[in-house]
Design an enzyme around this catalytic site. Structure first.
Site, PDB file in Angstrom:
ATOM      1  N   HIS A 162      -3.950 -38.113  35.454  1.00 13.38           N
ATOM      2  CA  HIS A 162      -3.270 -39.146  36.223  1.00 13.38           C
ATOM      3  C   HIS A 162      -2.184 -39.787  35.368  1.00 13.38           C
ATOM      4  O   HIS A 162      -2.427 -40.163  34.216  1.00 13.38           O
ATOM      5  CB  HIS A 162      -4.263 -40.202  36.690  1.00 13.38           C
ATOM      6  CG  HIS A 162      -5.158 -39.733  37.785  1.00 13.38           C
ATOM      7  ND1 HIS A 162      -6.482 -40.085  37.885  1.00 13.38           N
ATOM      8  CD2 HIS A 162      -4.909 -38.920  38.849  1.00 13.38           C
ATOM      9  CE1 HIS A 162      -7.025 -39.520  38.958  1.00 13.38           C
ATOM     10  NE2 HIS A 162      -6.081 -38.807  39.553  1.00 13.38           N
ATOM     11  N   HIS A 306     -10.214 -40.142  31.659  1.00 20.44           N
ATOM     12  CA  HIS A 306      -9.456 -40.977  32.583  1.00 20.44           C
ATOM     13  C   HIS A 306      -9.597 -42.429  32.150  1.00 20.44           C
ATOM     14  O   HIS A 306     -10.275 -42.745  31.178  1.00 20.44           O
ATOM     15  CB  HIS A 306      -9.997 -40.799  34.012  1.00 20.44           C
ATOM     16  CG  HIS A 306      -9.711 -39.458  34.613  1.00 20.44           C
ATOM     17  ND1 HIS A 306      -8.778 -39.265  35.597  1.00 20.44           N
ATOM     18  CD2 HIS A 306     -10.256 -38.230  34.374  1.00 20.44           C
ATOM     19  CE1 HIS A 306      -8.745 -37.986  35.941  1.00 20.44           C
ATOM     20  NE2 HIS A 306      -9.629 -37.341  35.209  1.00 20.44           N
ATOM     21  N   TYR A 346     -14.744 -37.026  45.465  1.00 19.74           N
ATOM     22  CA  TYR A 346     -14.888 -35.581  45.260  1.00 19.74           C
ATOM     23  C   TYR A 346     -13.540 -34.970  44.882  1.00 19.74           C
ATOM     24  O   TYR A 346     -12.574 -35.677  44.619  1.00 19.74           O
ATOM     25  CB  TYR A 346     -15.465 -34.928  46.520  1.00 19.74           C
ATOM     26  CG  TYR A 346     -16.741 -35.578  46.988  1.00 19.74           C
ATOM     27  CD1 TYR A 346     -17.952 -35.293  46.375  1.00 19.74           C
ATOM     28  CD2 TYR A 346     -16.730 -36.526  48.013  1.00 19.74           C
ATOM     29  CE1 TYR A 346     -19.134 -35.900  46.779  1.00 19.74           C
ATOM     30  CE2 TYR A 346     -17.898 -37.143  48.423  1.00 19.74           C
ATOM     31  CZ  TYR A 346     -19.098 -36.829  47.805  1.00 19.74           C
ATOM     32  OH  TYR A 346     -20.261 -37.443  48.206  1.00 19.74           O
ATOM     33  N   GLU A 365     -14.378 -42.434  31.847  1.00 18.62           N
ATOM     34  CA  GLU A 365     -13.434 -43.495  32.213  1.00 18.62           C
ATOM     35  C   GLU A 365     -13.332 -44.490  31.050  1.00 18.62           C
ATOM     36  O   GLU A 365     -14.217 -45.311  30.830  1.00 18.62           O
ATOM     37  CB  GLU A 365     -13.896 -44.208  33.485  1.00 18.62           C
ATOM     38  CG  GLU A 365     -13.998 -43.292  34.705  1.00 18.62           C
ATOM     39  CD  GLU A 365     -12.649 -43.025  35.362  1.00 18.62           C
ATOM     40  OE1 GLU A 365     -11.621 -43.544  34.870  1.00 18.62           O
ATOM     41  OE2 GLU A 365     -12.628 -42.303  36.380  1.00 18.62           O
TER      42      GLU A 365
END
Length: 395
Positions: A162, A306, A346, A365
């Site tokens: 991301h 992430h 998902y 995370e």
């Protein structure tokens, strides 16, 4: 650092003289046979850099070596044409300098150019790193995979799936540098010697999955059609700090065929700064390259980094193996992050990996707050994540 083979030299002799593990020297010179080294052949010594030294009055190679607490033959190896009895004041010789400090500074806006510069420096100092281009981004940037190690256990890390989570790349690159220093200097990380890990594990690392998106967040829209497209998707707003997608508005971590239809039904139906999974699975060159990499390497485990939340997602539909829980418990112990088995989300890379291979996959995370996380958190995030990186190799 490069030296030249002399009569009677061997990789074993270089390993002993430079105090560098033999396996690292062998892997830094993959085209050479350890048993037959031709005289004059160039050999790469990892973890060293050649620097200039100016001879002072009264200097000899023996005195220079003694004052720097190194074997004198290191000076002979990097100065093959210098006669030890003919040193003159003012003369410049080369001095072998062991690298003991990191060169990667992750605590900065970490765009694709910074990554590329750091990778090139690491390749030069640590030529046992294998580098592969696994594909290209929408805008043609190389998607780079590093391989470190020679072991049968294949472990994969990736970062910056991301765009506004680019700090994950910075954190990962700092740990890679720490690991390389640990290997060449035989120094432990968190009390654990890492050289056995090099022989047991092969790391596959893709440090920046979405380079176009990262550059968009950090540097603004590029000139030309892609920049104009990104501005339209972003409703004309030049602030891209909330942008998670690739340059054409597809969320790369919602591209995988793991309940894709379910996720697509409740997500945006057109390109968006975040959450648009594409019109079908695996349409984007970045997500395709990552899928092909997993299919080719058949990893034992996968860690996708992430931000944010300080949690580790580790399950998918109960298909994860029993060992996955033991591993995530060790990650939690090392980091204080909370393991979460199931979540109503998902189509991610780790979901698809678990679904396809029934092997451990984790979405880690990092940090707390609103993406992009501020660099003021960098040190705290790094200290908590080091143990996860390390444990992913020994577990």
């Amino acid at each position: 650092m490069q030296i030249q083979v002399r009569q009677g030299d061997s990789f074993w002799y270089y390993a002993t003289t430079f105090n560098v593990p033999l396996s690292l020297i062998i892997d830094s010179n993959p085209t050479l046979s350890p048993t037959t080294l031709p005289i004059g052949q160039a050999v790469q010594i990892p973890g060293y850099r050649s620097t200039s030294y100016q001879i002072k009055a009264g200097d000899t190679l023996d005195k220079i070596a003694a004052s720097n607490k190194i074997p004198v033959d290191l000076l002979h190896l990097v100065n093959p044409s210098t006669a030890p009895t003919k040193l003159q004041a003012g003369q410049i010789i080369q001095f072998p300098t062991r690298i003991t400090a990191p060169l990667v500074n992750g605590n900065q806006n970490y765009d694709f150019q910074v990554l590329t510069d750091h990778l090139n420096q690491l390749y030069e100092l640590y030529p046992f790193i294998k580098r592969n281009t696994i594909g290209n981004s929408v805008m043609g940037k190389n998607l780079v995979e590093l391989q470190i190690g020679r072991g049968p256990k294949l472990v994969h890390w990736n970062a910056s799936f991301h765009a506004n989570e680019w700090i994950t790349t910075a954190i990962m690159m700092e740990f890679i540098n720490e690991y390389l220093l640990s290997l060449t200097n035989r120094e432990p990380i968190r009390g654990r010697l890492t050289n056995p890990l090099y022989d047991q594990v092969t790391l596959s690392i893709v440090p920046m999955v979405d380079p176009d998106g990262v550059n968009l967040v950090l540097n603004g829209p590029p000139e030309g059609d892609f920049g104009e497209l990104a501005l339209r998707i972003n409703s004309g707003n030049s602030d891209f700090s909330g942008w998670k997608a690739n340059i054409r508005g597809v969320d790369l971590n919602k591209q995988y065929p793991a309940k894709w239809k379910l996720e697509a039904a409740r997500k945006p139906k057109k390109p968006s700064p975040r959450d648009f999974p594409g019109n079908r699975p695996l349409t984007e060159p970045e997500s395709i390259a990552m899928a092909k990499l997993a299919e080719k390497r058949l990893f034992e485990k996968v860690l996708a980094f992430h931000t944010q939340g300080e949690v580790i997602y580790w399950g998918y539909e109960g298909l994860e193996p029993s060992k996955a829980e033991e591993i995530v418990d060790e990650f939690a112990r090392e980091s204080s992050y909370e393991p979460v088995r199931f979540v109503d989300s998902y189509t991610g890379y780790k979901d698809w990996f678990i679904k396809e291979w029934r092997r451990p996959g984790y979405t880690v995370e990092l940090g707390h707050g609103v993406n992009p996380l501020p660099l003021s958190q960098f040190k705290e995030i790094y200290n908590k994540s080091r143990g996860i990186f390390l444990a992913s190799m020994y577990m």
